[in-house]
Design an enzyme around this catalytic site. Structure first.
Site, PDB file in Angstrom:
ATOM      1  N   ARG A 111       0.832  -1.205   0.000  1.00 59.10           N
ATOM      2  CA  ARG A 111       0.000   0.000   0.000  1.00 59.10           C
ATOM      3  C   ARG A 111       0.871   1.260   0.000  1.00 59.10           C
ATOM      4  NH1 ARG A 111      -1.101  -1.185   6.001  1.00 59.10           N
ATOM      5  NH2 ARG A 111       0.122   0.410   7.067  1.00 59.10           N
TER       6      ARG A 111
ATOM      7  N   ASP B 151      -6.235  -2.348   8.551  1.00 57.31           N
ATOM      8  CA  ASP B 151      -5.603  -3.357   7.696  1.00 57.31           C
ATOM      9  C   ASP B 151      -6.453  -4.620   7.539  1.00 57.31           C
ATOM     10  OD1 ASP B 151      -3.473  -4.598   6.221  1.00 57.31           O
ATOM     11  OD2 ASP B 151      -2.142  -3.221   7.273  1.00 57.31           O
TER      12      ASP B 151
HETATM   13  C1  LIG Z   1      -4.711  -6.290  -0.407  1.00 57.50           C
HETATM   14  C2  LIG Z   1      -3.280  -6.555  -0.025  1.00 57.50           C
HETATM   15  C3  LIG Z   1      -2.512  -5.530   0.520  1.00 57.50           C
HETATM   16  C4  LIG Z   1      -1.179  -5.743   0.886  1.00 57.50           C
HETATM   17  N1  LIG Z   1      -0.449  -4.723   1.428  1.00 57.50           N
HETATM   18  C5  LIG Z   1       0.839  -4.924   1.766  1.00 57.50           C
HETATM   19  C6  LIG Z   1       1.628  -3.858   2.276  1.00 57.50           C
HETATM   20  O1  LIG Z   1       1.166  -2.726   2.417  1.00 57.50           O
HETATM   21  N2  LIG Z   1       2.919  -4.125   2.603  1.00 57.50           N
HETATM   22  C7  LIG Z   1       3.475  -5.368   2.447  1.00 57.50           C
HETATM   23  O2  LIG Z   1       4.656  -5.540   2.743  1.00 57.50           O
HETATM   24  N3  LIG Z   1       2.740  -6.401   1.980  1.00 57.50           N
HETATM   25  C8  LIG Z   1       1.444  -6.195   1.620  1.00 57.50           C
HETATM   26  N4  LIG Z   1       0.704  -7.234   1.114  1.00 57.50           N
HETATM   27  C9  LIG Z   1       1.298  -8.564   1.019  1.00 57.50           C
HETATM   28  C10 LIG Z   1       2.279  -8.645  -0.133  1.00 57.50           C
HETATM   29  O3  LIG Z   1       1.675  -8.217  -1.329  1.00 57.50           O
HETATM   30  C11 LIG Z   1       2.789 -10.073  -0.305  1.00 57.50           C
HETATM   31  O4  LIG Z   1       3.404 -10.449   0.900  1.00 57.50           O
HETATM   32  C12 LIG Z   1       3.734 -10.244  -1.465  1.00 57.50           C
HETATM   33  O5  LIG Z   1       4.067 -11.605  -1.609  1.00 57.50           O
HETATM   34  C13 LIG Z   1       4.991  -9.435  -1.277  1.00 57.50           C
HETATM   35  O6  LIG Z   1       5.826  -9.610  -2.384  1.00 57.50           O
HETATM   36  P1  LIG Z   1       7.407  -9.713  -2.234  1.00 57.50           P
HETATM   37  O7  LIG Z   1       7.699 -11.004  -1.524  1.00 57.50           O
HETATM   38  O8  LIG Z   1       7.876  -9.706  -3.637  1.00 57.50           O
HETATM   39  O9  LIG Z   1       7.856  -8.548  -1.470  1.00 57.50           O
HETATM   40  C14 LIG Z   1      -0.613  -7.024   0.717  1.00 57.50           C
HETATM   41  C15 LIG Z   1      -1.382  -8.061   0.158  1.00 57.50           C
HETATM   42  C16 LIG Z   1      -2.696  -7.836  -0.215  1.00 57.50           C
HETATM   43  C17 LIG Z   1      -3.499  -8.965  -0.813  1.00 57.50           C
END
Ligand SMILES: Cc1cc2nc3c(=O)[nH]c(=O)nc-3n(C[C@H](O)[C@H](O)[C@H](O)COP(=O)(O)O)c2cc1C
Length: 607
Positions: free
Chosen positions: A176, A284
């Protein structure tokens, strides 16, 4: 997204709302309610406005695109199990020995050519309009403020594209972004996430980190952004694998990051690792606010977009949410990737009211003593699976994991304090329960064995048991026993908390003949006959090391914690809708809910 909207009108039961609706609270509240309905629908708000800022936006807002399982499957173009089968086949590829196997392998390898994203140096559709730095104004985008106590407006479905310092790895993560002003965003990549690891590299090198955030395009990009791919693997490989065609990328205008050419809006900029700002609070997907914390700031260099962009967003809070359906696809597709570490794993299920990292049920073929414990440690040690706080393992003869009643009976009949492992490990950055952030209690239940022999010695009626408890402590206000026909009935009590629950548990020990499993939570904001939200509350609220007692009965303290419990951090509030907004939406015929619905999903607070 224009194509997606046409497709949704035809295939996805899209609901189009043409009235002017406020991006602050109103649009989010409508979407929050919609996603909680059976067979919820995607929503297109064609006239978003911001009353407080006096803005009428010139692009629509599309929400709730992962509205249900059927639509999620349509977005994938196939059942997630089919994608999983493809991955399973790939992982099991062996050198062919016979000619016919060689031929088969050629077709499998040929299909892989679609996996790798294709880069082009021409401009993409997403760059039809280019807004230069001096004209950048984030107020032109209908960014939503979801909850009354949110720190501001947040981009909630941003695809955040980043690169490692040496340029060797590219990443897509869904994080986000908080809007601070016309050209600055708070970048909420949590410490365990890939982009945060890249950020560390830039910080050490003292260099600014380029970032490009995309919004819209093929909805599958968003699913890829949240998929827990192993570090170093670009999520758009998964896009190519699912779609059977390569993601088509173009270069950002002001940096070297490549993004899909067909996204709707692109925000390019950089993060200066010497500067941080307070991000949050934000209601959240745990159903709690995440508190204010310092996070990097993204300075926007340029915004590009299509001629007619659509702004995509989601709303988070208490379950069920869109992440129920995204998470379902993720769960199915990642099953084969867990198997190399846990080969006897048959299936797993993360119920949405366990908010994914708070509860996992896993079915396995148990081969030896301690096998379930071995899997617990494997889960707690692997990628984002390691955020899971509570893991329950059942044997291959257990009912379907999604059959809530049957699987609960199975587990309760096998629940044995001797087979509960309580330990410590890393926890999700959003977790609010541990005495310190990021590290906390883990609880593993080995329910793979035979049924336990002893049940409750003397089962009392709810009224009689409550009476006995109230003789011991008047602050125990309500009681209900669930699954009394099993060896371990769940006795839930709601309390007016004036002291640590450890004292109450100690005082209730003389009632051990009547209790096998005691679950305690606060009277405020909880209902004794709403097991869906009780489960949500309790698995959210506990740190097993502090809050679970195993003798003389199992007791779980699911109350909110405070100094009474030696908890010195701030305990966050629940996400609640704003009553005035609900009333106004109801009067205008934009929502249609009753008291029962409000209580079922904990939309408003109550005593
Ligand atoms: C609706 C939604 C909102 C999310 N917001 C965040 C966020 O603000 N920060 C975060 O670190 N992960 C957030 N996530 C989880 C990450 O998208 C997820 O852990 C993802 O695998 C991270 O990718 P990475 O491993 O490449 O960093 C969110 C997931 C969803 C479904």
């Amino acid at each position: 997204m224009q194509d997606v909207v046409e497709w949704l009108k035809d295939k996805g039961n899209l609901k189009v709302i043409d009235e002017p609706i406020d991006v602050e609270l109103e649009i989010p509240h409508i979407a929050y309610i919609e996603v909680k309905k059976d067979n919820s629908r995607p929503l297109l708000f064609t006239k978003p406005i911001n009353k407080a800022k006096g803005i009428e936006y010139d692009m629509p807002v599309l929400m709730n695109i992962f509205a249900n399982k059927e639509l999620t499957q349509k977005i994938f173009g196939k059942h997630p199990d089919q994608v999983a089968q493809g991955i399973d086949k790939l992982l099991k590829l062996k050198p062919p020995t016979k000619f016919i196997d060689k031929l088969k392998m050629i077709s499998q390898l040929f299909a892989l050519k679609n996996v790798f994203p294709k880069r082009s140096n021409s401009l993409g559709l997403c760059q039809e309009i280019v807004i230069p730095k001096e004209k950048v104004d984030l107020d032109k985008l209908p960014i939503l403020k979801t909850w009354e106590e949110d720190g501001g407006a947040f981009i909630t479905m941003g695809q955040v594209y980043t690169k490692s310092l040496d340029g060797g790895m590219q990443n897509l993560g869904m994080y986000r972004l908080q809007q601070y002003d016309k050209n600055h965003l708070g970048m909420h990549w949590q410490i365990h996430k890939d982009a945060s690891h890249f950020f560390d590299q830039y910080q050490k090198a003292g260099k600014k980190m380029p970032v490009t955030v995309a919004i819209g395009g093929d909805p599958l990009y968003i699913w890829c952004g949240q998929a827990p791919m192993p570090h170093g693997m670009f999520e758009l490989l998964l896009y190519g694998f699912v779609r059977g065609k390569n993601a088509q990328l173009v270069k950002s205008i002001t940096n070297d990051i490549y993004i899909p050419k067909d996204v709707d809006i692109v925000i390019e900029g950089f993060v200066d690792p010497t500067k941080m700002a307070i991000e949050g609070p934000f209601g959240d997907h745990t159903g709690y606010y995440t508190l204010k914390e310092p996070y990097p700031i993204m300075e926007v260099e340029t915004i590009t977009m299509k001629e007619k962009p659509i702004f995509q967003a989601t709303v988070v809070g208490k379950p069920p949410l869109e992440d129920k359906y995204m998470g379902w696809a993720t769960e199915r597709i990642f099953l084969p990737m867990l198997k190399p570490m846990t080969p006897e794993l048959i299936d797993y299920y993360m119920p949405e009211n366990g908010v994914f990292h708070n509860l996992i049920l896993a079915k396995m073929k148990t081969l030896y003593k301690g096998h379930a414990q071995q899997f617990m440690h494997a889960f707690w040690g692997v990628g984002q699976m390691s955020f899971v706080k509570h893991a329950i393992f059942v044997n291959e003869d257990a009912p379907e994991l999604e059959d809530d009643i049957a699987i609960t009976e199975y587990i309760l009949n096998r629940l044995d304090p001797q087979k509960i492992l309580i330990t410590q490990g890393i926890i999700d950055a959003l977790d609010h329960t541990a005495n310190e952030s990021l590290v906390g209690g883990k609880l593993g239940v080995d329910a793979t064995g035979k049924e336990v022999e002893d049940g409750v010695k003397s089962l009392l009626s709810d009224n009689d048991l409550l009476e006995k408890m109230q003789e011991i402590d008047r602050n125990i206000l309500e009681l209900k026993q669930y699954f009394t026909h099993t060896k371990n009935p769940i006795c839930v009590i709601l309390v007016n908390k004036v002291e640590s629950m450890q004292n109450i548990i100690a005082k209730l020990k003389p009632l051990k003949e009547h209790i096998k499993l005691l679950v305690i939570t606060d009277k405020t904001n909880n209902e004794i006959d709403n097991p869906y939200m009780l489960l949500w509350r309790v698995v959210n609220n506990i740190d097993a090391q502090r809050d679970v007692v195993l003798e003389p009965f199992i007791a779980i303290d699911g109350t909110n914690k405070s100094k009474l419990d030696g908890f010195n951090r701030e305990w966050p509030k629940d996400t609640h809708c704003t009553k005035k907004v609900l009333d106004s939406l109801q009067e205008r015929g934009l929502i249609d809910i009753d008291e029962k619905f409000i209580r079922k999903f904990g939309l408003l607070g109550f005593e």
